[in-house]
Design an enzyme around this catalytic site. Structure first.
Site, PDB file in Angstrom:
ATOM      1  CB  SER A  40      -5.823 -10.707   6.046  1.00  0.00           C
ATOM      2  OG  SER A  40      -5.110 -10.447   4.858  1.00  0.00           O
TER       3      SER A  40
HETATM    4  C1  LIG Z   1      -6.208  -5.403   2.748  1.00  0.00           C
HETATM    5  S1  LIG Z   1      -5.081  -6.606   3.307  1.00  0.00           S
HETATM    6  C2  LIG Z   1      -3.911  -6.704   1.993  1.00  0.00           C
HETATM    7  C3  LIG Z   1      -4.412  -7.312   0.735  1.00  0.00           C
HETATM    8  C4  LIG Z   1      -3.320  -7.897  -0.119  1.00  0.00           C
HETATM    9  N1  LIG Z   1      -2.484  -6.898  -0.725  1.00  0.00           N
HETATM   10  C5  LIG Z   1      -3.882  -8.855  -1.141  1.00  0.00           C
HETATM   11  O1  LIG Z   1      -3.636  -8.692  -2.341  1.00  0.00           O
HETATM   12  O2  LIG Z   1      -4.534  -9.806  -0.723  1.00  0.00           O
HETATM   13  C6  LIG Z   1      -4.117  -5.711   4.515  1.00  0.00           C
HETATM   14  C7  LIG Z   1      -2.974  -6.505   5.039  1.00  0.00           C
HETATM   15  O3  LIG Z   1      -2.143  -5.642   5.815  1.00  0.00           O
HETATM   16  C8  LIG Z   1      -1.524  -6.475   6.750  1.00  0.00           C
HETATM   17  N2  LIG Z   1      -0.877  -5.713   7.817  1.00  0.00           N
HETATM   18  C9  LIG Z   1      -1.441  -5.168   8.930  1.00  0.00           C
HETATM   19  N3  LIG Z   1      -0.502  -4.618   9.715  1.00  0.00           N
HETATM   20  C10 LIG Z   1       0.686  -4.807   9.088  1.00  0.00           C
HETATM   21  C11 LIG Z   1       2.025  -4.465   9.402  1.00  0.00           C
HETATM   22  N4  LIG Z   1       2.343  -3.845  10.540  1.00  0.00           N
HETATM   23  N5  LIG Z   1       2.982  -4.800   8.521  1.00  0.00           N
HETATM   24  C12 LIG Z   1       2.700  -5.449   7.373  1.00  0.00           C
HETATM   25  N6  LIG Z   1       1.450  -5.813   7.028  1.00  0.00           N
HETATM   26  C13 LIG Z   1       0.454  -5.496   7.864  1.00  0.00           C
HETATM   27  C14 LIG Z   1      -2.664  -7.352   7.243  1.00  0.00           C
HETATM   28  O4  LIG Z   1      -2.191  -8.509   7.914  1.00  0.00           O
HETATM   29  C15 LIG Z   1      -3.392  -7.644   5.949  1.00  0.00           C
HETATM   30  O5  LIG Z   1      -2.999  -8.863   5.395  1.00  0.00           O
END
Ligand SMILES: C[S@@+](CC[C@H](N)C(=O)[O-])C[C@H]1O[C@@H](n2cnc3c(N)ncnc32)[C@H](O)[C@@H]1O
Length: 371
Positions: A84
């Site tokens: 993340s």
């Molecule tokens: C770049 S980060 C998001 C940043 C967030 N929007 C913020 O403001 O901090 C990407 C996120 O996508 C999540 N993610 C990955 N696979 C996922 C899934 N199958 N469903 C929902 N979220 C997912 C990860 O856990 C991670 O927290």
């Protein structure tokens, strides 16, 4: 004005160097430091350094227009990998602008992460309009606590974002802050007609870009954003993602030569267009002085990283599909078309799962079907 407010104003100025934004007030009002109590920086040797709120420089780093890795997980092989991060605020704002949000819109975010983007949305639209999901249960719990502490209460859940959140549909907008190999039709079913889906579509690593799709009665359709961006890939489990590494015997295969650079990010559009000719997700990695690509039908290609004195690199390929030939063909087509950039490409997704990429207009007659 407190120290963080001054820093947040500086962040808003940095973001606005790219042009004024309607999100300035949100950038100045939402304390990013609350959402990023620690971050990690990777070194050339692969190791990570943690910086926390107790360390000098933490607060100023959090208010720079930079992405920050906020969560690591360990793979079964013992590697620590990013799961993340807090997206670069300038990119986040570019996406929020592209969403064309208005008062009263209900928004579903896929990828809560730190909760910062959910906070920006809740600040602008009101908490009751904002829904956000993440596969990481501890991420969602931490985000909820931070949001509550600021008096914000968007609805959050730990669930697989590919399913959307049917219980709270319909939404006016869905925004994904992780990349997906395909746009789930479930999202289309949860977006009102005229609503939008903004997602980083990447069938393989680096192969794709953000695309803004409008919901029509029978399809999702829209254009890629002009500037390229890359998000971390969606995971299927609340654990370290499996890294696709090419597993092939490079001594076999046919030999040829190429003048093209084998690194996918040196030719992003052709690399994306090549996906239409490839049998599914392509793994990319390095083996000694070679770049290696493979697909799980047993196809593979290896290309020398350094050209020889004449500018050529050795290519070896094996398996049912010639991956490098597909890439070179896509590169030739792209050259013949005048090297169109992302702003000339669009996408139509239909309920049968077809993903049709088109040049200039859906009916232009020039297009590619992604597998
Ligand atoms: C770049 S980060 C998001 C940043 C967030 N929007 C913020 O403001 O901090 C990407 C996120 O996508 C999540 N993610 C990955 N696979 C996922 C899934 N199958 N469903 C929902 N979220 C997912 C990860 O856990 C991670 O927290």
């Amino acid at each position: 004005m407190t120290a963080w407010q001054q820093l947040a104003r500086g962040l808003a100025d940095e973001v606005e160097a790219d042009g004024a934004t309607a999100w300035r007030d949100a950038l100045e009002s939402v304390p990013r430091h609350v959402f990023v109590p620690r971050f990690y920086v990777q070194h050339a040797d692969g190791g990570w350094t943690e910086t926390t709120s107790r360390d000098d420089g933490w607060m100023t780093a959090v208010y720079r227009d930079r992405p920050l890795v906020t969560e690591l997980a360990t793979t079964p092989e013992g590697h620590r990998v990013t799961v993340s991060s807090s997206t670069k605020p300038g990119l986040m704002v570019r996406m929020l602008e592209a969403l064309d949000l208005h008062a009263g819109h209900r928004v579903l975010e896929i990828g809560t992460g730190t909760g910062y983007n959910a906070a920006l949305l809740a600040h602008r639209l009101g908490s009751e309009q904002v829904f956000s999901v993440d596969i990481g249960a501890s991420l969602v719990n931490a985000a909820r606590a931070r949001l509550t502490g600021l008096g914000l209460a968007p609805t959050l859940a730990a669930t697989h974002g590919a399913d959307g959140w049917p219980q709270h549909a319909p939404f006016d907008r869905i925004i994904a802050t992780c990349s997906l190999p395909q746009v789930p039709w479930a999202w289309a079913e949860q977006v009102s007609e005229g609503g939008r889906v903004l997602v980083d579509l990447k069938p393989s690593v680096h192969a794709g870009n953000l695309v803004s799709l409008t919901r029509h009665a029978d399809r999702l359709e829209g254009r890629f954003l002009p500037r390229w961006a890359g998000f971390m890939a969606i995971r299927d489990e609340d654990s370290a993602p499996e890294t696709l590494v090419p597993a092939v015997d490079l001594d076999e295969g046919t030999r040829s030569a190429t003048r093209l650079d084998p690194l996918p990010w040196s030719s992003l559009v052709p690399w994306f267009l090549a996906q239409a000719a490839l049998p599914g997700e392509v793994a990319f990695g390095y083996r000694g002085d070679k770049a290696v690509f493979s697909t799980n039908d047993g196809s593979w290609a290896s290309i020398g990283l350094k050209p020889d004195d004449t500018g050529e690199r050795e290519v070896r390929q094996g398996g049912p599909v010639r991956i490098w030939d597909a890439f070179e063909a896509a590169q030739r087509t792209w050259d013949e078309l005048g090297r169109p950039n992302w702003d000339r490409l669009g996408l139509t997704v239909t309920p049968d799962g077809r993903h049709r990429v088109w040049l200039d207009a859906p009916a232009s007659g020039i297009g590619w079907d992604l597998r």
